[in-house]
Every structure is written in C-alpha cells, then in structure tokens.
Enzyme design. Structure first.
Site, PDB file in Angstrom:
ATOM      1  N   TYR A   1       0.832  -1.216   0.000  1.00  0.00           N
ATOM      2  CA  TYR A   1       0.000   0.000   0.000  1.00  0.00           C
ATOM      3  C   TYR A   1       0.868   1.268   0.000  1.00  0.00           C
ATOM      4  O   TYR A   1       0.848   2.051  -0.952  1.00  0.00           O
ATOM      5  CB  TYR A   1      -0.929  -0.062   1.217  1.00  0.00           C
ATOM      6  CG  TYR A   1      -1.704   1.208   1.517  1.00  0.00           C
ATOM      7  CD1 TYR A   1      -2.340   1.925   0.505  1.00  0.00           C
ATOM      8  CD2 TYR A   1      -1.820   1.662   2.837  1.00  0.00           C
ATOM      9  CE1 TYR A   1      -3.074   3.074   0.809  1.00  0.00           C
ATOM     10  CE2 TYR A   1      -2.556   2.794   3.140  1.00  0.00           C
ATOM     11  CZ  TYR A   1      -3.172   3.510   2.124  1.00  0.00           C
ATOM     12  OH  TYR A   1      -3.883   4.633   2.424  1.00  0.00           O
TER      13      TYR A   1
ATOM     14  N   ASN B   1       8.466  -9.522  -2.125  1.00  0.00           N
ATOM     15  CA  ASN B   1       8.258 -10.975  -2.289  1.00  0.00           C
ATOM     16  C   ASN B   1       6.797 -11.308  -2.611  1.00  0.00           C
ATOM     17  O   ASN B   1       6.437 -12.482  -2.707  1.00  0.00           O
ATOM     18  CB  ASN B   1       8.731 -11.738  -1.042  1.00  0.00           C
ATOM     19  CG  ASN B   1       7.899 -11.429   0.183  1.00  0.00           C
ATOM     20  OD1 ASN B   1       6.892 -10.718   0.104  1.00  0.00           O
ATOM     21  ND2 ASN B   1       8.304 -11.952   1.329  1.00  0.00           N
TER      22      ASN B   1
ATOM     23  N   TYR C   1       4.376  -6.136  17.538  1.00  0.00           N
ATOM     24  CA  TYR C   1       4.555  -5.275  16.359  1.00  0.00           C
ATOM     25  C   TYR C   1       5.319  -4.002  16.741  1.00  0.00           C
ATOM     26  O   TYR C   1       6.341  -3.662  16.133  1.00  0.00           O
ATOM     27  CB  TYR C   1       3.176  -4.920  15.771  1.00  0.00           C
ATOM     28  CG  TYR C   1       3.233  -3.828  14.745  1.00  0.00           C
ATOM     29  CD1 TYR C   1       3.932  -3.999  13.552  1.00  0.00           C
ATOM     30  CD2 TYR C   1       2.589  -2.602  14.958  1.00  0.00           C
ATOM     31  CE1 TYR C   1       3.993  -2.984  12.608  1.00  0.00           C
ATOM     32  CE2 TYR C   1       2.644  -1.588  14.025  1.00  0.00           C
ATOM     33  CZ  TYR C   1       3.350  -1.783  12.850  1.00  0.00           C
ATOM     34  OH  TYR C   1       3.417  -0.767  11.920  1.00  0.00           O
TER      35      TYR C   1
ATOM     36  N   HIS D   1      -8.155  -2.666   8.546  1.00  0.00           N
ATOM     37  CA  HIS D   1      -8.132  -1.226   8.843  1.00  0.00           C
ATOM     38  C   HIS D   1      -9.517  -0.592   8.737  1.00  0.00           C
ATOM     39  O   HIS D   1     -10.332  -0.971   7.903  1.00  0.00           O
ATOM     40  CB  HIS D   1      -7.149  -0.519   7.913  1.00  0.00           C
ATOM     41  CG  HIS D   1      -5.737  -0.896   8.204  1.00  0.00           C
ATOM     42  ND1 HIS D   1      -4.952  -1.605   7.338  1.00  0.00           N
ATOM     43  CD2 HIS D   1      -4.980  -0.698   9.310  1.00  0.00           C
ATOM     44  CE1 HIS D   1      -3.769  -1.813   7.882  1.00  0.00           C
ATOM     45  NE2 HIS D   1      -3.771  -1.270   9.088  1.00  0.00           N
TER      46      HIS D   1
END
Ligand code: UDP
Length: 325
Positions: free
Chosen positions: A11, A32, A140, A188
C-alpha cells in the site's frame, strides 16, 4: 537518485514508488509479493525476492549503484503480532538486519524506515511528540522499536544514516485513481467502512464505545498516503543534505473517533449501512494523535489533505472504481 524501495508492491510502498519515479528518480522495487501486488508497481524496475535473502540483496547492490534504501516490507497487524510474535520478529527484525548488513557490505549509507505510532504504547499525553516515552504494548510495536535502536547504534558505529518515520494512521488512495489500499484480510477501519458503504460487507463493527473519549469510541489521526510519501521524499533529501539521522512523528495532528469516521464515510459516499457496537479490541489505546511539529519545521512538510472527508473521498473512489469492479 537511484533508490531501492523494499516492499514497493504494498500500500504505502506502491504510492512511494510512483511519487519517487514521477519526481525523476530511478526506482527499483524489491517485494516478495506475500502481501503486495505485482500490478501495483507501475513505475521503475521490479524484482521479486525477499529482503531476508542475502543473494538477492547482493545481486541488486552489485548491479545497481543505489543511493538510498526505503523499507516498507514490515508486517503490520497488531493482533496477528500478539498471536504470532515469531513471524513478526523474524520479518521485522531479523530480515531488516539482513537488509542493513547487506547495505553496509556495499557501502550504502542512507536508509528510510517505516516506523509506527505503536512504538509509544499507551500514551501519557496527546498529541504525541518525538520525546514521548517509548513503551510498546505489542510485538509489532516492539519489533519496530528494536530496529530504531539498531539504527541508532549503526549510525554511531558504521555511519549508516537513517530516518525513522512513525506513521499514525495512513489512509486514502492515489488521487489519480491508479493505486490504493488492498489488504487481505482487511483489518483497517476506513477500508472496512468503505466496504460496508459499497455493499461488499454487511456492517461495520465499532470496537468499543466505552473509552474515555467524547463519544466513547477510539480516536485516531488519519494522514493521506500522498502526504506521508511526501514526508519520505523530504526526509531523504534532508538526511543526505545534512548527513544526519532523524526521527519524526507523522500525522495530521487532528483526531477523529471511529464514530466520526463512519459519519464522514456516510457523508462522502451518500450511503447508509449497519453499524454495530462490539467489545474493545485488544491493544487499542483510546487516543493516538501525532504532534508533527518537528517534521513540519525541519522538513518544511505541509500535509495537503488536511480534511478527513478529502482523504476518505480518494479511498471511496478507489473502492468504487477498482475494488468493486
Ligand atoms: N476499528 C473498529 N472497527 C474495525 C476496525 C478498526 O472500530 O472494524 C477501530 C480500531 O479499534 C481503532 C481504529 O478503528 O480504534 C483504527 O484501527 P485500524 O486497525 O484502522 O488502525 P490502528 O489504529 O490499529 O493502526
């Protein structure tokens, strides 16, 4: 400049590749395609490969005289990182180290890193500036903060210059309609609300309406993807000119609650849809708003999309003209 964009099929990366290319840079994308799309790379050269693959990295750095590397190939889902920390530490930390060490082998010393508001954890105050304490509350956020630490040390020891850009909530799509957000699964808020508006999903779930905010739902700072990319371009120029590493928080500085975002989507799309209230999602701070004063001052950065409705409009056009087709 010759720039390697790692994760250029994703994105943010795909918008970055377009912006850099249109500005006259020579861009190579390495991706990838685990989450990216080949058809999102509309400019420059594309190489399919992994950032953790030394042979691929050596081949690229040997054959092209790269001036700088931008790294967008991190995994980004907070919830998944809690369930699968190994996956996050391997990709976001180990593979990033592989990339950095390959850069050093080839004497490439300019690095732009996608960091995140998640490095701050539960905020002590908002808006959040660069001095705010960094105490991530999920793998994260930890994985991104670890690399920020590595980059501090690599600067001191090896002279590798880096700029870490802590995104708040990236949103919107390319105003030309060529590119947009396509995550599978989509987690999201804005793309999910747009799916509800276009009829691709039955409803939108509000994760918690008992937070200490005006309407009880979580408040976030949504920044348009092109403004975000513009900050990267300015940061790269500034880092090279000043030969100095830097860290910036990037956002609009204005918070919108989940319920407010839903209202904006209803307004922009002209559609009504079902909204249901669900329990809180794990790991969500009530309010995350950026203080981007430093980026504005040092980089002379000024977001062009100041209004949420303008940001949402670009994403709605992408939903209708691309995703629904
Ligand atoms: N959110 C929600 N419903 C959804 C997805 C997200 O209420 O279906 C909320 C989420 O709890 C958070 C905000 O929307 O408060 C933004 O979430 P998102 O995942 O878009 O970005 P994050 O802030 O986690 O990076």
């Amino acid at each position: 400049m010759k720039i390697l964009v790692v994760g250029g099929a994703g994105y943010i990366g795909s918008h970055m590749v377009k912006q850099l290319s249109l500005a006259g840079n020579d861009v190579i994308t390495l991706d990838n395609l685990s989450y990216g799309y080949r058809d999102a790379v509309k400019y420059g050269k594309f190489i399919e490969g992994d950032l953790g693959d030394n042979a691929v990295l050596d081949a690229i750095f040997k054959s092209a005289d790269i001036d700088a590397v931008m790294h967008f190939a991190g995994f980004i889902q907070v919830g998944e990182s809690v369930i699968k920390p190994s996956m996050y530490y391997h990709n976001n930390v180990v593979n990033t180290l592989t990339l950095l060490d390959a850069m050093l082998r080839h004497d490439i010393k300019n690095f732009i890193f996608s960091s995140t508001a998640a490095i701050f954890g539960e905020p002590d105050y908002t808006p959040i500036d660069e001095k705010h304490q960094k105490q991530p509350i999920n793998p994260y956020g930890h994985s991104k903060l670890m690399i920020e630490q590595v980059l501090d040390d690599y600067d001191k020891a090896y002279g590798l210059r880096s700029t870490c850009l802590r995104y708040f909530n990236a949103a919107g799509a390319d105003p030309d309609g060529e590119l947009g957000e396509r995550h599978i699964p989509e987690t999201h808020l804005i793309p999910l609300i747009l799916q509800a508006a276009s009829g691709r999903r039955d409803d939108i779930k509000v994760f918690g309406d008992d937070y200490e905010t005006d309407d009880g739902s979580c408040v976030r700072d949504y920044i348009h993807i092109n403004d975000l990319c513009q900050a990267h371009s300015l940061a790269l120029d500034s880092m090279i000119k000043n030969n100095k590493s830097a860290r910036f928080n990037l956002g609009n500085g204005k918070g919108f609650s989940v319920k407010q975002v839903i209202d904006v989507v209803k307004d922009v799309s002209g559609k009504n849809f079902k909204v249901s209230i669900e329990p809180r999602r794990d790991g969500d701070p009530a309010v995350l708003v950026a203080d981007a004063t430093l980026a504005k001052k040092e980089l002379n950065w000024q977001p062009e999309f100041a209004e949420l409705k303008d940001i949402v409009k670009t994403a709605w056009d992408w939903e209708v003209n691309f995703l629904c087709q």
